[in-house]
Scaffold this active site. Structure first.
Site, PDB file in Angstrom:
ATOM      1  N   ASP A   1       0.835  -1.201   0.000  1.00 35.59           N
ATOM      2  CA  ASP A   1       0.000   0.000   0.000  1.00 35.59           C
ATOM      3  C   ASP A   1       0.876   1.260   0.000  1.00 35.59           C
ATOM      4  OD1 ASP A   1      -2.190  -1.662   0.223  1.00 35.59           O
ATOM      5  OD2 ASP A   1      -2.317  -1.460   2.407  1.00 35.59           O
TER       6      ASP A   1
HETATM    7  N1  URA Z   1      -1.286  -5.858   4.020  1.00 35.69           N
HETATM    8  C1  URA Z   1      -1.779  -4.603   4.008  1.00 35.69           C
HETATM    9  O1  URA Z   1      -2.809  -4.319   4.597  1.00 35.69           O
HETATM   10  N2  URA Z   1      -1.091  -3.671   3.310  1.00 35.69           N
HETATM   11  C2  URA Z   1       0.071  -3.931   2.669  1.00 35.69           C
HETATM   12  O2  URA Z   1       0.661  -3.022   2.066  1.00 35.69           O
HETATM   13  C3  URA Z   1       0.566  -5.237   2.701  1.00 35.69           C
HETATM   14  C4  URA Z   1      -0.128  -6.190   3.382  1.00 35.69           C
END
Ligand code: URA
Length: 239
Positions: free
Chosen positions: A104
């Site tokens: 993310d």
């Molecule tokens: N899980 C999440 O919620 N975000 C990420 O970036 C990776 C795994």
């Protein structure tokens, strides 16, 4: 292709650094010291050595990078609102590179970037169960009960619960942080798992993928080529 482009593809540095290397006689093409960055080479036909190391032998194999992804950039080829991880990389190495999965925008940590479709596929294949370990900072302390539920597999609103995971608390800089090891890569998975145990992620960093551990000497935003040993660890999916 231009010699400096080829050297850049091998992850050897910026155009300016490459120019210096060539000027200093560190690069040989077919046994002769290369004089100009713009010299045309064909990695499939010419033998190119850098400080004696044969680059053409491992050219295709070696285009695999580890980045410590910073917060604030996205894992996408382009984005209309944000910088992408590729904006952080030298433009001479970008051709055909993709991220292995996504983190993310607000997640930091280990990201693999490669042109090796087979490697990408095997790391993301659900059948391979490649472990992804995250350091998770949370709004509230994580209870024993929450750890048990995260480990068992939990309903996060998808058709099926998450697969069993490993969860444990580790102390870091005097603070207790959760380590969560999962084998899947569902959308916002870690954040949704913590929501499901009535908590909230305040900071997330991926610290390991399969046998590859985040190189702590890379500051957020920095990247480097994977060593052959690291590449082997990833391919073997060993810890
Ligand atoms: N899980 C999440 O919620 N975000 C990420 O970036 C990776 C795994």
């Amino acid at each position: 292709m231009r010699l400096d482009k080829f050297l850049g593809d091998c992850g050897l540095g910026t155009r300016k650094q490459l120019k210096e290397y060539i000027k200093n006689g560190m690069v040989k093409v077919d046994g002769t010291v290369a004089a100009k960055p713009e010299m045309q080479v064909n990695p499939e036909e010419n033998e190119i050595l850098f400080s004696g190391e044969n680059l053409t032998e491992g050219y295709a194999r070696n285009r695999c990078f580890i980045m410590n992804k910073p917060q604030g950039v996205v894992c996408a080829a382009r984005d209309k609102d944000s910088d992408t991880v590729f904006d952080l990389m030298d433009e001479t190495i970008l051709k055909d590179l993709s991220t292995v999965g996504r983190l993310d925008k607000d997640t930091e940590g280990l990201l693999i970037i490669t042109n090796d479709g087979k490697l990408t596929h095997s790391l993301l294949s659900p059948k391979k169960h490649v472990e992804k370990e995250y350091e998770v900072h949370t709004l509230k302390p994580v209870t024993e009960e929450a750890i048990k539920r995260l480990e068992e597999g939990i309903d996060i609103g998808d058709e099926t619960p998450t697969l069993p995971a490993k969860a444990f608390i580790q102390e870091k800089d005097g603070k207790e942080v959760l380590h969560l090891i999962i084998h899947e890569g569902r959308f916002h998975q870690v954040k949704r798992m913590l929501q499901a145990v009535d908590n909230e992620v305040t900071f997330l960093r991926r610290v390991r993928m399969g046998g590859l551990i985040l190189d702590e000497s890379l500051s957020p935003g920095e990247y480097r080529k994977l060593t052959d040993e690291e590449l082997q660890l990833l391919k073997e999916n060993k810890k």
